[in-house]
Design a protein around this motif. Structure first.
Motif, PDB file in Angstrom:
ATOM      1  N   ASN A 109      -7.607   3.931   2.072  1.00  0.00           N
ATOM      2  CA  ASN A 109      -6.464   4.626   1.815  1.00  0.00           C
ATOM      3  C   ASN A 109      -5.477   4.572   2.888  1.00  0.00           C
TER       4      ASN A 109
ATOM      5  N   LYS B 205     -10.381  -5.957   3.455  1.00  0.00           N
ATOM      6  CA  LYS B 205     -10.690  -6.394   1.939  1.00  0.00           C
ATOM      7  C   LYS B 205     -12.032  -6.543   1.694  1.00  0.00           C
TER       8      LYS B 205
ATOM      9  N   THR C 278     -12.145   1.257  -0.789  1.00  0.00           N
ATOM     10  CA  THR C 278     -10.799   0.989  -0.632  1.00  0.00           C
ATOM     11  C   THR C 278     -10.350   1.916   0.581  1.00  0.00           C
TER      12      THR C 278
ATOM     13  N   TYR D  21       1.441  -1.663   3.182  1.00  0.00           N
ATOM     14  CA  TYR D  21       0.141  -1.609   3.701  1.00  0.00           C
ATOM     15  C   TYR D  21      -0.300  -2.383   4.891  1.00  0.00           C
TER      16      TYR D  21
ATOM     17  N   PRO E  94      -2.641  -0.290  -1.888  1.00  0.00           N
ATOM     18  CA  PRO E  94      -3.473  -0.955  -1.068  1.00  0.00           C
ATOM     19  C   PRO E  94      -2.910  -2.327  -1.186  1.00  0.00           C
TER      20      PRO E  94
END
Length: 169
Positions: A140, A133, A138, A118, A113
């Motif tokens: 993925n 963010k 999170t 990413y 991440p």
């Protein structure tokens, strides 16, 4: 079924492919890429040990890979124990002479991440990184590097090729 009957069924397309009229690889790659880019949803199969999962999910195709953002889910049980995956993209069945679909086998990796890779994938998908963010979890990112493609397209017969084409990258 006996073991021999299972093996005969499993080898059906391998034997048929050996005698098939193949499309030139550059034309086949272009046709497959066009099909991949014309769609955005696949069925992603993951598994490890006795666990299997097949998940309908959105993908993006760029830089020679499939990119899948995912909140999570049971597919990660399979991904933790086995990076080998298979995905399928297909059209609605509308008769035997109008078949079109693509099966892809490859290796999955989870992208770190907020790494450069990413961030690049998020920007390519036009997903604001700041929004990612701020999520309470999170998001993925699964990157799938394809190894083998099985392309089924009934229209290829009109071009003089077998409707099923196999491509190894």
């Amino acid at each position: 079924m006996t073991h021999e009957e299972y093996q005969a069924a499993a080898n059906h397309w391998i034997e048929k492919d050996a005698a098939s009229k193949k499309m030139p690889t550059d034309q086949l790659w272009a046709a497959m890429e066009e099909y991949i880019q014309a769609n955005n949803t696949c069925a992603l199969a993951t598994g490890s040990g006795s666990f299997i999962r097949c998940t309908p999910i959105e993908y993006a195709w760029h830089d020679g890979a499939f990119w899948i953002f995912s909140e999570g889910g049971r597919k990660f049980v399979g991904l933790e124990g086995n990076q080998n995956v298979c995905l399928a993209i297909y059209d609605r069945y509308d008769g035997f002479g109008k078949l079109k679909g693509l099966q892809v086998s490859g290796m999955a990796e989870i992208v770190e991440p907020f790494s450069a890779e990413y961030v690049h994938a998020a920007e390519w998908k036009k997903i604001p990184v700041d929004a990612l963010k701020k999520l309470p979890f999170t998001m993925n990112l699964i990157k799938i590097l394809p190894k083998e493609f099985d392309f089924l397209n009934s229209a290829l017969k009109e071009e003089g090729y077998d409707s099923r084409q196999h491509y190894v990258r």
